[in-house]
Design an enzyme around this catalytic site. Structure first.
Site, PDB file in Angstrom:
ATOM      1  N   MET A   8     -63.682  37.011   9.263  1.00 47.46           N
ATOM      2  CA  MET A   8     -62.488  37.546   9.919  1.00 47.46           C
ATOM      3  C   MET A   8     -61.322  36.585   9.745  1.00 47.46           C
ATOM      4  SD  MET A   8     -64.280  39.190  13.312  1.00 47.46           S
ATOM      5  CE  MET A   8     -62.890  40.261  13.688  1.00 47.46           C
ATOM      6  N   SER A   9     -60.163  37.143   9.439  1.00 53.10           N
ATOM      7  CA  SER A   9     -58.978  36.326   9.185  1.00 53.10           C
ATOM      8  C   SER A   9     -57.937  36.441  10.286  1.00 53.10           C
ATOM      9  CB  SER A   9     -58.336  36.740   7.858  1.00 53.10           C
ATOM     10  OG  SER A   9     -57.822  38.064   7.968  1.00 53.10           O
ATOM     11  N   GLY A  11     -56.455  39.332  10.634  1.00 52.55           N
ATOM     12  CA  GLY A  11     -55.637  40.418  10.118  1.00 52.55           C
ATOM     13  C   GLY A  11     -56.308  41.762  10.308  1.00 52.55           C
ATOM     14  N   MET A  33     -63.497  30.935   9.447  1.00 51.63           N
ATOM     15  CA  MET A  33     -63.623  29.576   8.936  1.00 51.63           C
ATOM     16  C   MET A  33     -62.377  28.783   9.300  1.00 51.63           C
ATOM     17  SD  MET A  33     -65.254  30.514   5.235  1.00 51.63           S
ATOM     18  CE  MET A  33     -64.262  32.002   5.110  1.00 51.63           C
ATOM     19  N   CYS A 108     -61.006  29.853  -3.635  1.00 53.13           N
ATOM     20  CA  CYS A 108     -61.556  29.925  -2.285  1.00 53.13           C
ATOM     21  C   CYS A 108     -62.645  30.990  -2.197  1.00 53.13           C
ATOM     22  CB  CYS A 108     -60.444  30.217  -1.279  1.00 53.13           C
ATOM     23  SG  CYS A 108     -61.000  30.248   0.437  1.00 53.13           S
ATOM     24  N   GLY A 132     -62.512  41.712   4.160  1.00 56.21           N
ATOM     25  CA  GLY A 132     -61.535  42.795   4.160  1.00 56.21           C
ATOM     26  C   GLY A 132     -60.832  42.968   2.832  1.00 56.21           C
ATOM     27  N   CYS A 200     -52.683  29.723   3.107  1.00 55.84           N
ATOM     28  CA  CYS A 200     -53.120  29.438   4.470  1.00 55.84           C
ATOM     29  C   CYS A 200     -53.013  27.962   4.826  1.00 55.84           C
ATOM     30  CB  CYS A 200     -54.551  29.932   4.676  1.00 55.84           C
ATOM     31  SG  CYS A 200     -55.798  29.074   3.690  1.00 55.84           S
TER      32      CYS A 200
END
Length: 367
Positions: A8-9, A11, A33, A108, A132, A200
């Site tokens: 999960m980010s 977003g 993370m 990444c 996602g 990020c």
């Protein structure tokens, strides 16, 4: 019941991925993370994000936890700062210091999301990792996302082949408006969250980040065709092939583009636009998810259409394009397709067959 770890980010895309998997009957575990350094606590006021709004930041972690609570799934914040520094930030800075323009998002996915995170998920007894990403998966084949404006296969070329059976991409068959509509219907707090546009790990502009970390020095801008010094640059590591703006030319009427960077001599070479066109490329770090035919479609930047190319050799990897391509940039990704199927990719080492007949600018002398 199959168990899945959703990366999960904070977003809407990863939020809806978790929603869809839960509705499909999976046992879903949410995780984010932690990549960022220690920062002040995020604002908890809904709708008031911090100025540094990106994926995987403290504010994003807060939003991801709110989504997990809404879905009734467990949520964990995983400390990946050391892994991220070693696998992403250090190589990123090293590439820029060497005059290359890296693609950290692709790296990444390869080494962190589908490398370290997948291994940890498997150790915990989870069957899959889901993200996602706008990517479709049919069997072990990865296909372009249904939404052509959001397709992210370009960033997944380095996916380890052995990871494919354990990866899920629930939103790949949806458009962005459909994803937002599902989030709205489910009452997810991220339904209207803006998309992240920044790297990020860069809190601000990339140029400022590179200046802070690499401490570049000013040096000469050299015309690659004449050897004449035509301006001064701010530091060789700050420039990329094909760049036109912000060159600092003495003669402002000249239409010049960056055609080469020599960080060892701290020289940036400029030339006419045609000197940025190449009829082929040489690559390194080849990763194949399927057999590479003699003729492929290759994409050398995220937002540019692919071009047909002939594979001249695999070791070293050399391709010849059907027509010249602008700014075949060392460090960027060359990604291979057959129709909608992702075949793999490589890192661009250099462009070949320059349209202006320009040699490697680093071999030039100047006055």
């Amino acid at each position: 019941m199959k168990r899945v770890l959703v990366a999960m980010s904070g977003g809407v895309d990863s939020s809806v991925a978790a929603l869809l998997l839960k509705e499909a009957g999976y046992e879903v575990v949410g995780a984010m993370m932690r990549f960022w350094p220690d920062l002040p606590p995020p604002s908890l006021e809904a709708g008031k994000p911090r100025a540094w709004e990106s994926c995987c930041t403290p504010d994003a972690a807060y939003e991801a936890r709110r989504v997990a609570d809404r879905l009734g799934i467990p949520f964990y914040l995983l400390d990946y700062r050391e892994v991220f520094e070693e696998e992403i930030i250090s190589p990123f800075l090293q590439d820029y210091a060497q005059g290359r323009t890296p693609n950290p998002c692709a790296r990444c996915n390869t080494f962190v999301k589908f490398g370290a995170l997948l291994k940890q998920a498997r150790r915990l007894g989870l069957d899959y990792v889901a993200t996602g990403h706008y990517v479709r998966k049919e069997g072990l084949a990865l296909l372009r996302g249904l939404d052509p404006h959001k397709d992210q296969t370009y960033f997944l070329w380095g996916t380890p082949k052995e990871a494919l059976p354990h990866l899920l991409f629930p939103v790949g068959g949806l458009t962005k408006p459909e994803v937002r509509a599902l989030a709205e219907k489910a009452g997810l707090p991220t339904a209207r969250r803006p998309e992240s546009q920044n790297l990020c790990f860069v809190a601000g502009d990339l140029k400022g980040f590179l200046k802070e970390r690499l401490k570049p020095r000013p040096g000469p801008l050299v015309d690659a065709l004449t050897g004449e010094v035509v301006g001064e640059h701010e530091g060789a590591s700050l420039y990329t092939l094909g760049q036109r703006k912000g060159l600092g030319l003495y003669k402002t009427h000249l239409e010049r583009y960056v055609v080469g960077v020599d960080p060892e001599r701290n020289v940036v070479y400029v030339g006419p636009k045609e000197a940025c066109y190449f009829e082929g490329l040489e690559g390194e770090g080849l990763n194949l998810l399927a057999e590479l035919p003699e003729e492929v479609e290759v994409q050398v930047r995220y937002r540019t259409p692919p071009v047909r190319a002939k594979v001249e050799s695999l070791s070293p990897l050399r391709l010849r394009f059907a027509h010249p391509v602008f700014a075949v940039t060392p460090g960027q990704s060359a990604v291979f397709y057959r129709g909608e199927r992702l075949l793999g990719g490589a890192v661009i080492r250099r462009g070949l067959y320059n349209l202006a007949g320009l040699e490697d600018p680093r071999a030039l002398t100047f006055s």
